[in-house]
Design a protein around this motif. Sequence first.
Motif, PDB file in Angstrom:
ATOM      1  N   THR A 197       0.816  -1.216   0.000  1.00  0.00           N
ATOM      2  CA  THR A 197       0.000   0.000   0.000  1.00  0.00           C
ATOM      3  C   THR A 197       0.848   1.264   0.000  1.00  0.00           C
ATOM      4  N   GLU A 198       1.617   1.440   1.068  1.00  0.00           N
ATOM      5  CA  GLU A 198       2.456   2.640   1.205  1.00  0.00           C
ATOM      6  C   GLU A 198       3.908   2.201   1.394  1.00  0.00           C
ATOM      7  N   SER A 199       4.605   1.913   0.316  1.00  0.00           N
ATOM      8  CA  SER A 199       5.953   1.329   0.418  1.00  0.00           C
ATOM      9  C   SER A 199       6.960   2.277   1.064  1.00  0.00           C
ATOM     10  N   TRP A 200       6.664   3.600   1.064  1.00  0.00           N
ATOM     11  CA  TRP A 200       7.599   4.556   1.662  1.00  0.00           C
ATOM     12  C   TRP A 200       7.696   4.389   3.174  1.00  0.00           C
ATOM     13  N   LEU A 201       6.677   3.747   3.800  1.00  0.00           N
ATOM     14  CA  LEU A 201       6.719   3.528   5.252  1.00  0.00           C
ATOM     15  C   LEU A 201       7.905   2.652   5.648  1.00  0.00           C
ATOM     16  N   ASN A 202       8.244   1.669   4.798  1.00  0.00           N
ATOM     17  CA  ASN A 202       9.397   0.811   5.086  1.00  0.00           C
ATOM     18  C   ASN A 202      10.695   1.613   5.112  1.00  0.00           C
ATOM     19  N   VAL A 203      10.802   2.587   4.234  1.00  0.00           N
ATOM     20  CA  VAL A 203      11.998   3.432   4.196  1.00  0.00           C
ATOM     21  C   VAL A 203      12.101   4.261   5.479  1.00  0.00           C
ATOM     22  N   ILE A 204      10.956   4.767   5.970  1.00  0.00           N
ATOM     23  CA  ILE A 204      10.946   5.549   7.212  1.00  0.00           C
ATOM     24  C   ILE A 204      11.430   4.694   8.383  1.00  0.00           C
TER      25      ILE A 204
END
Length: 429
Positions: A197-204
């Motif tokens: 869904t929101e792959s940028w959360l893993n980067v955070i």
Amino acid sequence: MSVVPAESSYVLFFQVLFPFVVAGLGMVFAGLVLSIVVTWPLFEEIPEILILVPALLGLKGNLEMTLASRLSTLANLGHMDSSKQRKDVVVANLALVQVQATVVAFLASAFAAALAFIPSGEIDWAHGALMCASSLATACSASLVLSLLMVVVIVTSRKYNINPDNVATPIAASLGDLTTLSVLAFFGSVFLKAHNTESWLNVIVIVIFLLLLPFWIRIAKENEGTRETLYNGWTPVIMSMLISSAGGFILETAVRKYHSLSTYGPVLNGVGGNLAAVQASRLSTYFHKAGTIGQLPNGWTVSRFTSFQRAFFSKEWDSRSARVLLLLVVPGHICFNFLIQLFTITSKNNVAPHGPLFTSLYMIAAIIQVMILLFVCQLLVSLLWKWKIDPDNSVIPYLTALGDLLGTGLLFIVFLTTDHFDPKELTSS
């Protein structure tokens, strides 16, 4: 005053027996958990995450069991007797473990992505971010919980006059695999949803853990012992991670062919590394008591430890210890394999292999693995001591990683051999 461990073979046996059994039960359940979670969407959609499993399970050898060995030596030397000493040592060591967990987890995920690149020829950066976030969250949280447990075990052992060398490392192994696997499955599944869904959360998540790193480093530098490890203790940690990851590459290949191999893997790997860690911790404590680092005690040379006969069949105290530990291998595995059969007998999808050929080959593999590890253990301790490298910080990571690689490789050979000569024994696997 003699610095040779005072306990008899019987005392050693019974002090090691209980934590060994508890550790074995933890490994049995870890194997059962692994056999279940490999069917989850996380492992089916991102099979390369299996490469991470031995490296993350190996953290107990890299971090918690090394911490246990280090604190056991300090406790036996009387450096944790006062409350102030305990506080200083514990806080610095917990911070050190967080530094090591963060670095190792980050490198392990990068190495797993690199290994996944070999057959496919391309890197999926989104998968890489998921693996990295899962690896960091698993390593740091599991290591914190297990490290706190180690502190309690060692302080309690010291209070009741139990040699922490005999109990701390097996207990570190007992919950290590089960805790790490469960945490990995949980965080991995959570991050998989974020990935979809929101792959940028893993980067955070990755950025947060990396930003915490300087804070842990600052605390670890305040203690002389942990400062030395922080500056010079990275070679065994990183090398053992690479060795374990190679075992993970074998595991990923093996599980594709034999699903039930995942049930036995943590048990075979864990028992060998567990027993070798006990011997390493005892030898390290003896060397610390008997001499100055850089000089082997009693005028010994490293060549003394290259003799297989001396290591297992002499009257030396460490040879006697090795024989006691070897005695635990076969009965231990018989009990653990019985439990595996018992817990999987009602499952239609994961009935564990059984039969005389498989069992015989499995026991031979287990004995070979432990004998190699115990021999390497006494040689490596003496070699590193001679090179002025503290074995408390270096030996156990190599041993547990080698145990993972040997165990996974030998277990794959056991399955292949059984499949060739009597495939019916693996029909249900």
